[in-house]
Motif scaffolding. Structure first.
Motif, PDB file in Angstrom:
ATOM      1  N   GLY A   1       0.785  -1.222   0.000  1.00  0.00           N
ATOM      2  CA  GLY A   1       0.000   0.000   0.000  1.00  0.00           C
ATOM      3  C   GLY A   1       0.815   1.270   0.000  1.00  0.00           C
ATOM      4  N   ILE A   2       2.078   1.196   0.412  1.00  0.00           N
ATOM      5  CA  ILE A   2       2.916   2.408   0.446  1.00  0.00           C
ATOM      6  C   ILE A   2       4.101   2.297  -0.510  1.00  0.00           C
TER       7      ILE A   2
ATOM      8  N   MET B   1      -7.103   6.869   4.053  1.00  0.00           N
ATOM      9  CA  MET B   1      -6.582   8.045   4.744  1.00  0.00           C
ATOM     10  C   MET B   1      -5.363   8.619   4.023  1.00  0.00           C
ATOM     11  N   VAL B   2      -4.457   7.753   3.594  1.00  0.00           N
ATOM     12  CA  VAL B   2      -3.289   8.230   2.851  1.00  0.00           C
ATOM     13  C   VAL B   2      -3.729   8.885   1.548  1.00  0.00           C
ATOM     14  N   GLY B   3      -4.668   8.252   0.858  1.00  0.00           N
ATOM     15  CA  GLY B   3      -5.183   8.805  -0.397  1.00  0.00           C
ATOM     16  C   GLY B   3      -5.842  10.160  -0.210  1.00  0.00           C
ATOM     17  N   LEU B   4      -6.618  10.319   0.846  1.00  0.00           N
ATOM     18  CA  LEU B   4      -7.281  11.597   1.112  1.00  0.00           C
ATOM     19  C   LEU B   4      -6.263  12.699   1.404  1.00  0.00           C
TER      20      LEU B   4
ATOM     21  N   THR C   1      -1.535  19.107   4.899  1.00  0.00           N
ATOM     22  CA  THR C   1      -2.012  17.808   4.420  1.00  0.00           C
ATOM     23  C   THR C   1      -0.867  16.946   3.885  1.00  0.00           C
ATOM     24  N   PHE C   2       0.156  17.607   3.325  1.00  0.00           N
ATOM     25  CA  PHE C   2       1.318  16.843   2.856  1.00  0.00           C
ATOM     26  C   PHE C   2       2.055  16.214   4.042  1.00  0.00           C
ATOM     27  N   ALA C   3       2.229  17.000   5.105  1.00  0.00           N
ATOM     28  CA  ALA C   3       2.867  16.461   6.310  1.00  0.00           C
ATOM     29  C   ALA C   3       2.030  15.325   6.900  1.00  0.00           C
ATOM     30  N   ALA C   4       0.713  15.510   6.878  1.00  0.00           N
ATOM     31  CA  ALA C   4      -0.169  14.450   7.379  1.00  0.00           C
ATOM     32  C   ALA C   4      -0.067  13.200   6.506  1.00  0.00           C
ATOM     33  N   GLY C   5       0.085  13.389   5.197  1.00  0.00           N
ATOM     34  CA  GLY C   5       0.235  12.253   4.295  1.00  0.00           C
ATOM     35  C   GLY C   5       1.506  11.471   4.576  1.00  0.00           C
TER      36      GLY C   5
ATOM     37  N   MET D   1       0.942   9.610   7.825  1.00  0.00           N
ATOM     38  CA  MET D   1       0.042   8.475   7.621  1.00  0.00           C
ATOM     39  C   MET D   1       0.740   7.347   6.872  1.00  0.00           C
ATOM     40  N   THR D   2       1.630   7.693   5.954  1.00  0.00           N
ATOM     41  CA  THR D   2       2.375   6.664   5.226  1.00  0.00           C
ATOM     42  C   THR D   2       3.273   5.874   6.173  1.00  0.00           C
ATOM     43  N   LEU D   3       3.989   6.589   7.060  1.00  0.00           N
ATOM     44  CA  LEU D   3       4.835   5.918   8.044  1.00  0.00           C
ATOM     45  C   LEU D   3       3.988   5.082   9.003  1.00  0.00           C
TER      46      LEU D   3
END
Length: 268
Positions: A116-117, A204-207, A230-234, A237-239
């Motif tokens: 997924g990542i 969540m990562v996609g959003l 949102t980029f930082a949140a992405g 969320m990826t980690l």
């Protein structure tokens, strides 16, 4: 208000076409319309499986008495599954039978989850209900096999459906619940736990990344500040998704081991 009313009238009159099951399925990209048709998520499963087998095969073929870093890492994972999951729950004597199964399950689920990542895959191979259901089915086939082998079919079903120490009239209510738990609740709970966690993480990562595209790349305004967030949140969320990929593989393997162990007489 008028738009809402109009939508309600159209829905009631049948003028609105509601989405069907097919609208939620990925399009077939290879051999469409044949029994061998594959969509994107099946392709991810096939490619991930091939990569995993090749990597493990090459590692086994080049094994050394004094391991290098990669061999040591692989051996640590195998030892972790054997010692901290299987032997911890079952003990060494009984657990030897199930080490290959639980190790295969753990590694496959982890590799499928981590897809997924991985750029190019971008979807967990366990993010549809089918794959978690296959793993759960494998778990409970082994549960039944172990119980029947140790106790016999009649005794196994008797102990599962009619627990000892319960007043006889209570069996009228308890036995159907026990049967439902044995055939449905346990495998479905295993399936949904893995499926829901991986699907929700993917969403969540996609959003987060979609919001970054909207605010940071396309807005050309002060809204770009939101895009930075949102980029930082992405990234976060990826980690976190990488952590969840390993955690869910561990939980599934641990629960599988515990369920199989419950079918043995000493686990009552």
């Amino acid at each position: 208000m008028n738009e809402t009313l109009l939508s309600g009238v159209m829905l009631a009159s049948g003028d609105v076409e509601l989405p069907g099951v097919g609208d939620f399925l990925l399009p077939e990209i290879i051999f469409p319309g044949t029994p061998f048709a594959m969509d994107r998520i099946i392709m991810v499963r096939v490619i991930a499986t091939v990569i995993m087998l090749v990597v493990l095969g090459l590692t086994a073929a080049r094994v050394k008495l004094i391991p290098g870093r990669w061999q040591a890492a692989v051996e640590w994972v195998l030892e972790f599954v054997r010692e901290q999951i299987v032997y911890q729950v079952m003990g060494e004597e009984r657990g030897k039978r199930y080490v290959p199964m639980i190790t295969t399950m753990f590694l496959t689920i982890f590799v499928f989850n981590i897809c997924g990542i991985i750029p190019g895959f971008n979807i967990a191979a366990t993010a549809t209900i089918t794959m978690p259901l296959v793993f759960a089915g494998w778990c409970f086939v082994q549960y039944w096999i172990a119980g029947i082998r140790e106790k016999g079919l009649g005794e196994f079903l008797k102990e599962e459906l009619f627990p000892k120490g319960v007043p006889a009239p209570i069996y009228i209510l308890l036995t159907p619940i026990q049967l439902l738990e044995l055939l449905v609740i346990r495998p479905v709970s295993l399936t949904i736990r893995l499926f829901a966690n991986m699907l929700s993480g993917h969403i969540m990562v996609g959003l987060c990344l979609a919001a970054t595209q909207l605010f940071l790349v396309e807005s050309h305004s002060l809204m770009a500040v939101i895009g930075v967030g949102t980029f930082a949140a992405g990234i976060a969320m990826t980690l976190f998704e990488a952590f969840v990929a390993a955690l869910q593989a561990f939980i599934f393997a641990m629960l599988t081991t515990a369920y199989i162990n419950m079918s043995y007489p000493e686990a009552e």
